[in-house]
Design an enzyme around this catalytic site. Structure first.
Site, PDB file in Angstrom:
ATOM      1  N   GLU A 104       2.557   3.668  -4.439  1.00 62.56           N
ATOM      2  CA  GLU A 104       1.837   2.434  -4.594  1.00 62.56           C
ATOM      3  C   GLU A 104       2.991   1.547  -5.312  1.00 62.56           C
ATOM      4  OE1 GLU A 104      -0.955   1.233  -3.601  1.00 62.56           O
ATOM      5  OE2 GLU A 104      -2.237   2.985  -2.879  1.00 62.56           O
ATOM      6  N   ASP A 106       0.756  -0.980   0.140  1.00 58.75           N
ATOM      7  CA  ASP A 106       0.050   0.162  -0.231  1.00 58.75           C
ATOM      8  C   ASP A 106       0.781   1.309   0.021  1.00 58.75           C
ATOM      9  OD1 ASP A 106      -2.356   1.492  -0.079  1.00 58.75           O
ATOM     10  OD2 ASP A 106      -2.870   1.176   2.046  1.00 58.75           O
ATOM     11  N   GLY A 107       0.251   2.417  -0.449  1.00 61.68           N
ATOM     12  CA  GLY A 107       1.133   3.617  -0.506  1.00 61.68           C
ATOM     13  C   GLY A 107      -0.025   4.683   0.038  1.00 61.68           C
TER      14      GLY A 107
END
Length: 144
Positions: free
Chosen positions: A47, A9-10
């Site tokens: 991401e 995840d970002g």
């Protein structure tokens, strides 16, 4: 081939703004958490960086299931956007330079070393390990 599960995840505080990324690698009963951040970036760059950094940690070719809540990342590989980008010299269908070309090119090098399946998950839902990566990413955003 070893089978590895990766969640990524970002996150970004402002877009662009300071951002962080998180990744969780799972092999058998072993888990490794990775994080990092940048002072000025975008959510999409974070991401991509999460996936890139996770794949870079693999020491040999693996069969990978990579879970992401980023449609940008998952769709690129599921729909093979990168093939047209490469064929057109990294220009998109609107005849504009592909955004994040540097990261896409590095990510493609890593993906091509492995057998990677990209799996899109719903963000901020009940996917426990995706939620953990969100916590890691938000925690890695540089302060000030």
């Amino acid at each position: 081939m070893k089978e590895v599960t990766i969640y990524t995840d970002g996150a970004c505080s402002g877009n662009p703004g300071p951002g962080g990324w998180g990744a969780l690698l799972i092999y058998g009963d072993r888990r490794k958490e990775l994080t990092g951040g940048e002072k000025k970036t975008t959510n999409n760059r974070m991401e991509l960086t999460a996936a890139l950094e996770a794949l870079r940690r693999l020491k040999q070719p693996c069969k990978v299931k990579l879970y992401t809540d980023s449609a940008y990342l998952a769709n690129c590989f599921k729909q093979k956007w990168y093939l047209n980008w490469e064929r057109r010299g990294w220009v998109n269908s609107r005849k504009e330079p592909v955004e994040n070309k540097d990261l896409w090119q590095e990510l493609l090098k890593e993906v091509r070393k492995h057998d990677v399946e990209f799996i899109k998950v719903k963000g901020h839902s009940d996917v426990e390990l995706n939620n953990r990566c969100d916590e890691l990413a938000r925690g890695a955003i540089p302060k000030g």
